[in-house]
Write a protein that holds these residues in place. Structure first.
Motif, mmCIF file in Angstrom:
data_model
loop_
_atom_site.group_PDB
_atom_site.id
_atom_site.type_symbol
_atom_site.label_atom_id
_atom_site.label_comp_id
_atom_site.label_asym_id
_atom_site.label_seq_id
_atom_site.Cartn_x
_atom_site.Cartn_y
_atom_site.Cartn_z
ATOM 1 N N GLN A 1 0.815 -1.215 0.000
ATOM 2 C CA GLN A 1 0.000 0.000 0.000
ATOM 3 C C GLN A 1 0.848 1.265 0.000
ATOM 4 O OE1 GLN A 1 -2.254 -1.693 3.602
ATOM 5 N NE2 GLN A 1 -3.771 -0.327 2.677
ATOM 6 N N LEU A 2 2.171 1.120 0.053
ATOM 7 C CA LEU A 2 3.032 2.269 0.289
ATOM 8 C C LEU A 2 4.066 2.473 -0.814
ATOM 9 C CD1 LEU A 2 3.706 1.505 4.060
ATOM 10 C CD2 LEU A 2 2.134 3.252 3.176
ATOM 11 N N ARG A 3 4.551 3.711 -0.898
ATOM 12 C CA ARG A 3 5.704 4.064 -1.733
ATOM 13 C C ARG A 3 6.740 4.726 -0.837
ATOM 14 N NH1 ARG A 3 3.562 7.774 -4.596
ATOM 15 N NH2 ARG A 3 4.510 9.592 -3.595
ATOM 16 N N ALA A 4 8.005 4.378 -1.018
ATOM 17 C CA ALA A 4 9.083 4.956 -0.214
ATOM 18 C C ALA A 4 9.888 5.945 -1.052
ATOM 19 C CB ALA A 4 9.998 3.861 0.319
ATOM 20 N N SER A 5 10.403 6.964 -0.397
ATOM 21 C CA SER A 5 11.278 7.947 -1.044
ATOM 22 C C SER A 5 12.221 8.514 0.007
ATOM 23 C CB SER A 5 10.462 9.060 -1.707
ATOM 24 O OG SER A 5 9.665 9.736 -0.742
ATOM 25 N N VAL A 6 13.270 9.155 -0.442
ATOM 26 C CA VAL A 6 14.223 9.802 0.451
ATOM 27 C C VAL A 6 14.294 11.278 0.074
ATOM 28 C CG1 VAL A 6 16.613 9.898 1.247
ATOM 29 C CG2 VAL A 6 15.560 7.687 0.746
ATOM 30 N N GLY A 7 14.075 12.138 1.052
ATOM 31 C CA GLY A 7 14.112 13.572 0.807
ATOM 32 C C GLY A 7 15.535 14.104 0.777
ATOM 33 N N ARG A 8 15.665 15.404 0.569
ATOM 34 C CA ARG A 8 16.985 16.011 0.454
ATOM 35 C C ARG A 8 17.676 16.082 1.809
ATOM 36 N NH1 ARG A 8 17.182 21.230 2.170
ATOM 37 N NH2 ARG A 8 15.194 22.318 2.533
ATOM 38 N N ASP A 9 18.984 16.062 1.782
ATOM 39 C CA ASP A 9 19.800 16.149 2.988
ATOM 40 C C ASP A 9 19.652 17.529 3.627
ATOM 41 O OD1 ASP A 9 21.657 15.708 4.974
ATOM 42 O OD2 ASP A 9 23.414 15.945 3.651
ATOM 43 N N ASP A 10 19.576 17.538 4.944
ATOM 44 C CA ASP A 10 19.526 18.791 5.699
ATOM 45 C C ASP A 10 20.658 18.748 6.734
ATOM 46 O OD1 ASP A 10 18.772 21.197 6.774
ATOM 47 O OD2 ASP A 10 17.157 20.351 8.002
ATOM 48 N N PRO A 11 21.890 18.982 6.302
ATOM 49 C CA PRO A 11 23.043 18.821 7.190
ATOM 50 C C PRO A 11 23.079 19.882 8.283
ATOM 51 C CG PRO A 11 23.734 19.833 5.138
ATOM 52 C CD PRO A 11 22.283 19.493 4.977
ATOM 53 N N GLY A 12 23.785 19.518 9.358
ATOM 54 C CA GLY A 12 23.933 20.468 10.463
ATOM 55 C C GLY A 12 24.784 19.893 11.566
ATOM 56 N N ALA A 13 25.737 20.695 12.093
ATOM 57 C CA ALA A 13 26.592 20.309 13.215
ATOM 58 C C ALA A 13 27.301 18.985 12.967
ATOM 59 C CB ALA A 13 25.780 20.254 14.500
ATOM 60 N N GLY A 14 27.838 18.816 11.753
ATOM 61 C CA GLY A 14 28.571 17.598 11.436
ATOM 62 C C GLY A 14 27.693 16.386 11.209
ATOM 63 N N GLN A 15 26.384 16.584 11.104
ATOM 64 C CA GLN A 15 25.436 15.487 10.897
ATOM 65 C C GLN A 15 24.807 15.593 9.517
ATOM 66 O OE1 GLN A 15 26.085 13.268 13.763
ATOM 67 N NE2 GLN A 15 23.882 12.940 13.417
ATOM 68 N N GLU A 16 24.524 14.440 8.943
ATOM 69 C CA GLU A 16 23.742 14.358 7.705
ATOM 70 C C GLU A 16 22.349 13.860 8.086
ATOM 71 O OE1 GLU A 16 25.263 15.601 5.120
ATOM 72 O OE2 GLU A 16 27.150 15.705 6.234
ATOM 73 N N ASN A 17 21.343 14.519 7.606
ATOM 74 C CA ASN A 17 19.958 14.211 8.003
ATOM 75 C C ASN A 17 19.062 14.071 6.769
ATOM 76 O OD1 ASN A 17 20.393 14.782 11.000
ATOM 77 N ND2 ASN A 17 20.976 16.740 10.100
ATOM 78 N N PHE A 18 18.577 12.866 6.547
ATOM 79 C CA PHE A 18 17.713 12.588 5.395
ATOM 80 C C PHE A 18 16.333 12.121 5.890
ATOM 81 C CE2 PHE A 18 22.011 11.938 3.887
ATOM 82 C CZ PHE A 18 22.019 12.460 2.604
ATOM 83 N N PRO A 19 15.256 12.709 5.411
ATOM 84 C CA PRO A 19 13.931 12.174 5.734
ATOM 85 C C PRO A 19 13.596 10.978 4.842
ATOM 86 C CG PRO A 19 13.697 14.165 4.424
ATOM 87 C CD PRO A 19 15.170 13.978 4.650
ATOM 88 N N VAL A 20 13.233 9.868 5.479
ATOM 89 C CA VAL A 20 12.765 8.684 4.759
ATOM 90 C C VAL A 20 11.244 8.711 4.817
ATOM 91 C CG1 VAL A 20 12.754 6.163 4.686
ATOM 92 C CG2 VAL A 20 14.842 7.382 5.337
ATOM 93 N N VAL A 21 10.608 8.786 3.640
ATOM 94 C CA VAL A 21 9.176 9.065 3.571
ATOM 95 C C VAL A 21 8.417 7.825 3.071
ATOM 96 C CG1 VAL A 21 7.399 10.565 2.584
ATOM 97 C CG2 VAL A 21 9.678 11.489 3.103
ATOM 98 N N LEU A 22 7.307 7.538 3.739
ATOM 99 C CA LEU A 22 6.378 6.481 3.313
ATOM 100 C C LEU A 22 5.040 7.137 2.976
ATOM 101 C CD1 LEU A 22 7.156 3.694 5.958
ATOM 102 C CD2 LEU A 22 7.741 3.661 3.522
ATOM 103 N N THR A 23 4.557 6.901 1.755
ATOM 104 C CA THR A 23 3.318 7.522 1.281
ATOM 105 C C THR A 23 2.278 6.450 0.980
ATOM 106 O OG1 THR A 23 4.563 9.359 0.310
ATOM 107 C CG2 THR A 23 2.305 9.037 -0.471
ATOM 108 N N ASN A 24 1.056 6.696 1.406
ATOM 109 C CA ASN A 24 -0.052 5.765 1.175
ATOM 110 C C ASN A 24 -0.538 5.907 -0.270
ATOM 111 O OD1 ASN A 24 -2.329 4.172 1.207
ATOM 112 N ND2 ASN A 24 -3.414 5.346 2.772
ATOM 113 N N THR A 25 -0.318 4.882 -1.066
ATOM 114 C CA THR A 25 -0.750 4.906 -2.465
ATOM 115 C C THR A 25 -2.026 4.097 -2.694
ATOM 116 O OG1 THR A 25 0.667 3.000 -2.971
ATOM 117 C CG2 THR A 25 1.619 5.191 -3.276
#
Length: 233
Positions: free
Chosen positions: A102-126
């Protein structure tokens, strides 16, 4: 010895004979009355037992009846869940969990900060109906040949909530790790990220475009946060 005249004895004999005959006649008449006048009986059926069409012995069920507690359908218990709009909504807990199909996965853009890499992993109800997600997704970096790169991500501390996704709505979890250029961790460049929805076994494959990721050495751990409504912080 007293002598009784013959006439007297004859009279007494006659009296005794009549007495015996009278007794026999009375007995015969009584016996005849018993057989000629039997007790009266009433034809018909007994009144039915009260309390139902059929009665049963104590502790047993009447034929064709269901015993208490068996065959009863379980009741659905409503639960309050967080919705994408920031409020709460009430859904039924029965069979409403989102499945991989029922789902689709995607990865959003990186939002780096304080030496960290931060990516949102998104699940969408299709799918065409609402479903729920609760807790953490699973994830793994893989090479082009499908081999896993590095250990599974660890879970960040957090309080899981049940996110209700109507058709087209999304939930996201944060994928974070230290910048390998700063930490000095050994790296690899994945071809894809496998994302597994909570409580599911099948994964969704997403192309990875985020560059090198830490796979071993110092500060090489990758972390995932609990799912929250929306597509990004």
């Amino acid at each position: 010895m007293v002598y009784a005249p013959r006439s007297t004895r004859h009279g007494a004999l006659l009296v005794g004979t009549f007495a015996v005959l009278g007794l026999l006649t009375a007995c015969g008449s009584s016996s005849h009355d018993v057989h000629s006048n039997p007790p009266l009986t009433s034809s018909g059926t007994a009144a039915p037992a009260t309390g139902g069409a059929e009665s049963a012995a104590p502790g047993t069920s009447a034929p064709g009846s269901a015993s208490a507690g068996t065959g009863a359908a379980p009741s659905s218990v409503p639960q309050a869940t967080a919705s994408q709009g920031g409020g709460t909504t009430t859904t039924t807990a029965a069979s409403s969990r989102c499945h991989t199909a029922q789902l689709r996965a995607s990865v959003g853009r990186d939002d780096p900060g304080a030496g960290q890499e931060n990516f949102p992993v998104v699940l969408t109800n299709t799918s065409g109906k609402a479903c729920t997600l609760h807790g953490y997704p699973g994830a793994a970096f893989v090479s082009a040949s499908g081999g896993q790169l590095g250990p599974n991500p660890k879970r960040e501390s957090g309080s899981p909530v049940t996110v209700t996704l109507r058709p087209g709505q999304s939930a996201w979890a944060g994928l974070t790790f230290s910048n390998p250029g700063i930490s000095g961790a050994k790296t690899a460049t994945p071809a894809a990220l496998l994302v597994t929805p909570p409580d599911e076994r099948d994964s969704l494959k997403v192309s990875w475009t985020g560059g090198a990721v830490p796979v071993s050495g110092n500060s090489s751990s990758v972390f995932l946060s609990v799912l929250a409504p929306g597509t990004a912080p």
